[in-house]
Design a protein around this motif. Structure first.
Motif, PDB file in Angstrom:
ATOM      1  N   MET A  94       0.828  -1.209   0.000  1.00  0.00           N
ATOM      2  CA  MET A  94       0.000   0.000   0.000  1.00  0.00           C
ATOM      3  C   MET A  94       0.861   1.257   0.000  1.00  0.00           C
ATOM      4  SD  MET A  94      -3.113   0.818   2.606  1.00  0.00           S
ATOM      5  CE  MET A  94      -2.626   2.426   3.186  1.00  0.00           C
ATOM      6  N   GLN A  95       0.431   2.288  -0.747  1.00  0.00           N
ATOM      7  CA  GLN A  95       1.148   3.564  -0.787  1.00  0.00           C
ATOM      8  C   GLN A  95       1.050   4.246   0.576  1.00  0.00           C
ATOM      9  OE1 GLN A  95       3.148   5.205  -2.588  1.00  0.00           O
ATOM     10  NE2 GLN A  95       2.246   5.967  -4.473  1.00  0.00           N
ATOM     11  N   GLN A  96       2.177   4.662   1.076  1.00  0.00           N
ATOM     12  CA  GLN A  96       2.146   5.360   2.348  1.00  0.00           C
ATOM     13  C   GLN A  96       1.686   6.812   2.133  1.00  0.00           C
ATOM     14  OE1 GLN A  96       5.929   6.064   4.078  1.00  0.00           O
ATOM     15  NE2 GLN A  96       5.066   6.663   6.044  1.00  0.00           N
ATOM     16  N   THR A  97       0.809   7.317   3.000  1.00  0.00           N
ATOM     17  CA  THR A  97       0.470   8.733   2.909  1.00  0.00           C
ATOM     18  C   THR A  97       0.959   9.437   4.176  1.00  0.00           C
ATOM     19  OG1 THR A  97      -1.679   8.346   3.893  1.00  0.00           O
ATOM     20  CG2 THR A  97      -1.599   8.424   1.492  1.00  0.00           C
ATOM     21  N   TYR A  98       1.242  10.737   4.040  1.00  0.00           N
ATOM     22  CA  TYR A  98       1.755  11.480   5.187  1.00  0.00           C
ATOM     23  C   TYR A  98       0.666  12.325   5.826  1.00  0.00           C
ATOM     24  CZ  TYR A  98       6.279  10.103   3.401  1.00  0.00           C
ATOM     25  OH  TYR A  98       7.338   9.383   2.965  1.00  0.00           O
ATOM     26  N   ASN A  99       0.752  12.425   7.136  1.00  0.00           N
ATOM     27  CA  ASN A  99      -0.178  13.243   7.897  1.00  0.00           C
ATOM     28  C   ASN A  99       0.293  14.707   7.830  1.00  0.00           C
ATOM     29  OD1 ASN A  99      -1.574  14.573   9.899  1.00  0.00           O
ATOM     30  ND2 ASN A  99      -1.533  12.828  11.307  1.00  0.00           N
ATOM     31  N   PRO A 100      -0.562  15.628   7.320  1.00  0.00           N
ATOM     32  CA  PRO A 100      -0.105  17.009   7.156  1.00  0.00           C
ATOM     33  C   PRO A 100      -0.251  17.871   8.414  1.00  0.00           C
ATOM     34  CG  PRO A 100      -2.264  16.781   6.211  1.00  0.00           C
ATOM     35  CD  PRO A 100      -1.917  15.438   6.808  1.00  0.00           C
ATOM     36  N   THR A 101      -0.436  17.278   9.586  1.00  0.00           N
ATOM     37  CA  THR A 101      -0.478  18.109  10.799  1.00  0.00           C
ATOM     38  C   THR A 101       0.760  17.798  11.646  1.00  0.00           C
ATOM     39  OG1 THR A 101      -1.703  16.449  12.055  1.00  0.00           O
ATOM     40  CG2 THR A 101      -2.998  18.112  10.900  1.00  0.00           C
ATOM     41  N   TRP A 102       1.183  18.783  12.403  1.00  0.00           N
ATOM     42  CA  TRP A 102       2.416  18.565  13.166  1.00  0.00           C
ATOM     43  C   TRP A 102       2.175  17.991  14.550  1.00  0.00           C
ATOM     44  CZ3 TRP A 102       4.227  24.375  13.069  1.00  0.00           C
ATOM     45  CH2 TRP A 102       3.369  25.165  13.843  1.00  0.00           C
ATOM     46  N   ASP A 103       3.252  17.462  15.086  1.00  0.00           N
ATOM     47  CA  ASP A 103       3.221  16.906  16.432  1.00  0.00           C
ATOM     48  C   ASP A 103       4.008  17.860  17.344  1.00  0.00           C
ATOM     49  OD1 ASP A 103       3.343  15.466  18.731  1.00  0.00           O
ATOM     50  OD2 ASP A 103       4.483  13.779  17.909  1.00  0.00           O
ATOM     51  N   LEU A 104       3.263  18.605  18.166  1.00  0.00           N
ATOM     52  CA  LEU A 104       3.945  19.497  19.117  1.00  0.00           C
ATOM     53  C   LEU A 104       4.055  18.839  20.487  1.00  0.00           C
ATOM     54  CD1 LEU A 104       2.305  23.019  18.472  1.00  0.00           C
ATOM     55  CD2 LEU A 104       4.508  22.175  17.647  1.00  0.00           C
ATOM     56  N   ASP A 105       3.191  17.828  20.708  1.00  0.00           N
ATOM     57  CA  ASP A 105       3.147  17.197  22.032  1.00  0.00           C
ATOM     58  C   ASP A 105       4.457  16.536  22.433  1.00  0.00           C
ATOM     59  OD1 ASP A 105       0.671  18.084  22.575  1.00  0.00           O
ATOM     60  OD2 ASP A 105      -0.372  16.173  22.263  1.00  0.00           O
ATOM     61  N   VAL A 106       5.243  16.087  21.443  1.00  0.00           N
ATOM     62  CA  VAL A 106       6.524  15.469  21.832  1.00  0.00           C
ATOM     63  C   VAL A 106       7.466  16.501  22.446  1.00  0.00           C
ATOM     64  CG1 VAL A 106       6.525  13.563  20.174  1.00  0.00           C
ATOM     65  CG2 VAL A 106       7.553  15.735  19.517  1.00  0.00           C
ATOM     66  N   ILE A 107       7.209  17.779  22.167  1.00  0.00           N
ATOM     67  CA  ILE A 107       8.082  18.806  22.750  1.00  0.00           C
ATOM     68  C   ILE A 107       7.524  19.250  24.106  1.00  0.00           C
ATOM     69  CG2 ILE A 107       9.163  21.058  22.385  1.00  0.00           C
ATOM     70  CD1 ILE A 107       9.010  20.426  19.348  1.00  0.00           C
ATOM     71  N   PHE A 108       6.294  19.759  24.100  1.00  0.00           N
ATOM     72  CA  PHE A 108       5.588  20.037  25.362  1.00  0.00           C
ATOM     73  C   PHE A 108       4.157  19.549  25.188  1.00  0.00           C
ATOM     74  CE2 PHE A 108       8.716  23.555  25.075  1.00  0.00           C
ATOM     75  CZ  PHE A 108       9.425  23.312  26.247  1.00  0.00           C
ATOM     76  N   PRO A 109       3.724  18.555  25.966  1.00  0.00           N
ATOM     77  CA  PRO A 109       2.365  18.053  25.778  1.00  0.00           C
ATOM     78  C   PRO A 109       1.309  19.028  26.307  1.00  0.00           C
ATOM     79  CG  PRO A 109       3.466  16.891  27.580  1.00  0.00           C
ATOM     80  CD  PRO A 109       4.476  17.829  26.989  1.00  0.00           C
ATOM     81  N   GLY A 110       0.182  19.116  25.598  1.00  0.00           N
ATOM     82  CA  GLY A 110      -0.954  19.873  26.126  1.00  0.00           C
ATOM     83  C   GLY A 110      -1.212  21.234  25.510  1.00  0.00           C
ATOM     84  N   GLY A 111      -0.535  21.594  24.420  1.00  0.00           N
ATOM     85  CA  GLY A 111      -0.800  22.865  23.746  1.00  0.00           C
ATOM     86  C   GLY A 111      -0.615  24.050  24.665  1.00  0.00           C
ATOM     87  N   SER A 112      -1.492  25.073  24.523  1.00  0.00           N
ATOM     88  CA  SER A 112      -1.305  26.292  25.310  1.00  0.00           C
ATOM     89  C   SER A 112      -1.679  26.090  26.788  1.00  0.00           C
ATOM     90  CB  SER A 112      -2.089  27.458  24.697  1.00  0.00           C
ATOM     91  OG  SER A 112      -3.437  27.113  24.542  1.00  0.00           O
ATOM     92  N   ASP A 113      -2.194  24.898  27.126  1.00  0.00           N
ATOM     93  CA  ASP A 113      -2.485  24.574  28.536  1.00  0.00           C
ATOM     94  C   ASP A 113      -1.343  23.801  29.183  1.00  0.00           C
ATOM     95  OD1 ASP A 113      -4.980  25.613  29.184  1.00  0.00           O
ATOM     96  OD2 ASP A 113      -5.984  24.094  27.950  1.00  0.00           O
ATOM     97  N   SER A 114      -0.297  23.569  28.429  1.00  0.00           N
ATOM     98  CA  SER A 114       0.748  22.646  28.887  1.00  0.00           C
ATOM     99  C   SER A 114       1.356  23.014  30.242  1.00  0.00           C
ATOM    100  CB  SER A 114       1.849  22.573  27.831  1.00  0.00           C
ATOM    101  OG  SER A 114       2.919  21.812  28.323  1.00  0.00           O
TER     102      SER A 114
END
Ligand SMILES: [Zn+2]
Length: 596
Positions: free
Chosen positions: A1-21
């Motif tokens: 199967m052709q691999q597809t890429y997810n076009p959204t970024w992963d910020l949680d690996v840096i600080f989890p929880g967004g602006s509530d982190s």
């Protein structure tokens, strides 16, 4: 199967929880703490009273590196949060917090730098011989030399404090007025009230009547506010010139050249080579006029499409295309790009609520980067994606360089990005499905040259002349219009029919207070990377490591030394620039042949 890429970024690996982190809040406290400790160390540093010990200086410098890295890491996270969701109020509060932190850090840092001036020259030279300071010699010397040219600490503090309202305030006033401006434009379903940004997008419309009407409506809108913009521009320039006068700086280019670590001779050699080759780009403009059925182009025709035959790509297709073509030049760069797609370092989703535009930001402590853009499948989106990946790769190869040696100026900042963009643009032209598409993609490339060699040149000529006249007193709106049109005629070599007298008010860059002369570094970066690109095509396999070595030195050398060390070329002579421009001239020749 052709691999597809997810076009959204992963910020949680840096600080989890967004602006509530929670983790991020703790991190901000750590920065506060580290900044306090830095201030204490700077306070205890007394070169005017006691002999300076290398150990003490090393300790301060190492501390500075740690705090700067943390601050950049936090800044990057805040940039990502506020860009991904413009309605995130907690992110906006963090933006305010960031300004405070930066200003506080800046205050302590300038105190430190001023103290370096008090170290006598002999002691200073022997300090820099010390292991632990040796590799930082360039930047430490730069801090000290810059500080020597400033006024006393008290006077500089006063200038900075007054600048908040007396200088930066004018730039904010500009933004406020522009933000409120509206342009009434007739659309199929009635008259719409557009922002200037929205209206400007219509200047790329295939229909000339639309472009012309919108251009004149925009012109009227700028004219209506020109008395206000005449004030903002004259006053912020006046503040700058007064500051220079008191510091005994007699030339307006002194500061921008210093910031970009380059010589006046280099700048002159670059513009001379460009001017020498302008006739080729005039030929392109004439050809385009002919294709559009016009005698001469006007300012609003330059960006007009001549075909609409370029196919769209999905994010995954674009990603694969980029990795494949990076690989031809540098497998390491291709591996890096592959990793960025796999690990989701890129936010490219086309959705509402995102900020417009694109950027790349670095997390120096995590040794990661994040790219932000909106991908809707056009060829210019692919170019932007490649461009930002170029910036990310630049940071990637610098990860293990001392943090104080990682700060490069705007002119070389655009080197890796333009280089990456060039690889992909060239590959796109080569892979075009048919002649029409090839012409369109080639024109995309030429448009960039026209922007850097003509549009940016006009801005540079304008700013130079305006600042010279401003030294003698306020410059009237009529005169500003006049200088602008003269500058455009010169930069476009009289190739156009209608010029844009209001450009001094419509172009944000003239009203930015952060950096003066926000124009020539763009052209420098473009041509510098083209020079590298030309070398890459010649060198084959040995190129990759030489390129990495060059990028790693971008934060610790002036540009003339950088080019001499890594490319064995003299930037103060026109030859290097001529060779780089030749690549762009080739595009024009191919374009003219294809459209014959
Ligand atoms: Zn860039």
């Amino acid at each position: 199967m052709q691999q597809t890429y997810n076009p959204t970024w992963d910020l949680d690996v840096i600080f989890p929880g967004g602006s509530d982190s929670e983790a991020f809040r703790t991190y901000l406290k750590e920065i506060e703490q580290a900044k306090e400790e830095f201030a204490i160390k700077v306070e205890a540093f007394k070169p005017e009273h006691e002999e300076v010990k290398a150990e003490q200086l090393i300790e301060i410098v190492n501390h500075l590196e740690r705090v700067s890295k943390k601050l950049r890491e936090a800044s990057a996270f805040i940039s990502c949060l506020s860009a991904q969701d413009v309605t995130d109020e907690k992110a906006s509060l963090l933006v305010g917090k960031r300004s405070d932190l930066r200003a506080e850090m800046e205050a302590v840092n300038s105190k430190f730098v001023q103290k370096l001036v008090q170290v006598d020259d002999a002691t200073w030279d022997s300090l820099l011989q010390h292991e632990g300071l040796k590799e930082l010699a360039f930047v430490l010397n730069e801090y000290r030399e810059k500080a020597k040219e400033l006024l006393s600490v008290d006077q500089e503090v006063l200038i900075n404090d007054l600048a908040v309202d007396g200088y930066h305030g004018w730039s904010q006033m500009y933004d406020t007025i522009v933000g409120k401006m509206k342009v009434e434009v007739e659309e199929e379903d009635g008259v719409k009230s557009l922002s200037v940004g929205q209206a400007s997008n219509k200047l790329g419309d295939p229909n000339r009547d639309v472009r012309k009407t919108v251009f004149h409506k925009l012109g009227d809108a700028w004219k209506e506010q020109s008395a206000l913009f005449g004030q903002t521009l004259n006053h912020l320039a006046g503040f700058r010139l007064q500051t220079y006068k008191h510091r005994n700086w007699d030339h307006v280019l002194k500061e921008p050249l210093q910031i970009n670590r380059m010589k006046q001779e280099t700048l002159d050699a670059m513009w001379t080579a460009i001017t020498h080759n302008k006739q080729h780009f005039v030929k392109y403009l004439d050809k385009k006029a002919e294709l559009l059925g016009l005698d001469k182009l006007s300012m609003y025709d330059i960006g007009a499409p001549i075909t609409d035959s370029v196919k769209k790509s999905t994010y995954t297709e674009a990603s694969k295309f980029i990795v494949e073509h990076f690989n031809n030049f540098s497998p390491k760069m291709a591996d890096f790009a592959q990793m960025a797609f796999d690990k989701r370092w890129i936010e490219a989703e086309d959705r509402a609520g995102k900020r417009p535009g694109g950027f790349c930001t670095s997390f120096p402590e995590s040794e990661q980067t994040r790219i932000f853009m909106t991908f809707s499948g056009t060829s210019s989106n692919i170019a932007t994606l490649a461009h930002e990946l170029g910036h990310a790769y630049h940071q990637h190869v610098m990860n293990d360089v001392n943090g104080l040696n990682q700060r490069y100026a705007m002119n070389v900042a655009e080197t890796a990005s333009t280089f990456a963009e060039m690889i992909v643009a060239d590959a796109s032209v080569k892979n075009a499905q048919n002649k029409e598409e090839k012409i369109a993609l080639l024109e995309d490339k030429i448009q960039r040259s026209v922007a850097f060699f003509m549009n940016i040149h006009a801005r540079f000529i304008f700013e130079n002349r305006f600042y010279e006249e401003r030294k003698e007193g306020l410059v009237s709106v009529d005169r500003l219009n006049e200088i602008m049109v003269e500058a455009q005629k010169e930069a476009y070599q009289n190739a156009l029919d209608e010029y844009d007298p209001n450009f001094w008010s419509s172009k944000l860059h003239f009203h930015i207070t952060g950096v003066p002369f926000y124009n020539f570094p763009y052209t420098f970066g473009y041509l510098f990377s083209l020079g590298i690109y030309a070398a890459a095509k010649d060198q084959g396999n040995s190129f990759e490591d030489a390129y990495i070595a060059l990028l790693r030195d971008t934060g610790r050398m002036n540009v003339e030394d950088l080019a001499m060390k890594h490319m064995n070329v003299d930037l103060t002579k026109p030859d290097f620039w001529e060779a780089a421009i030749q690549l762009c001239v080739n595009d024009v020749e191919e374009f003219i042949e294809l459209t014959q």
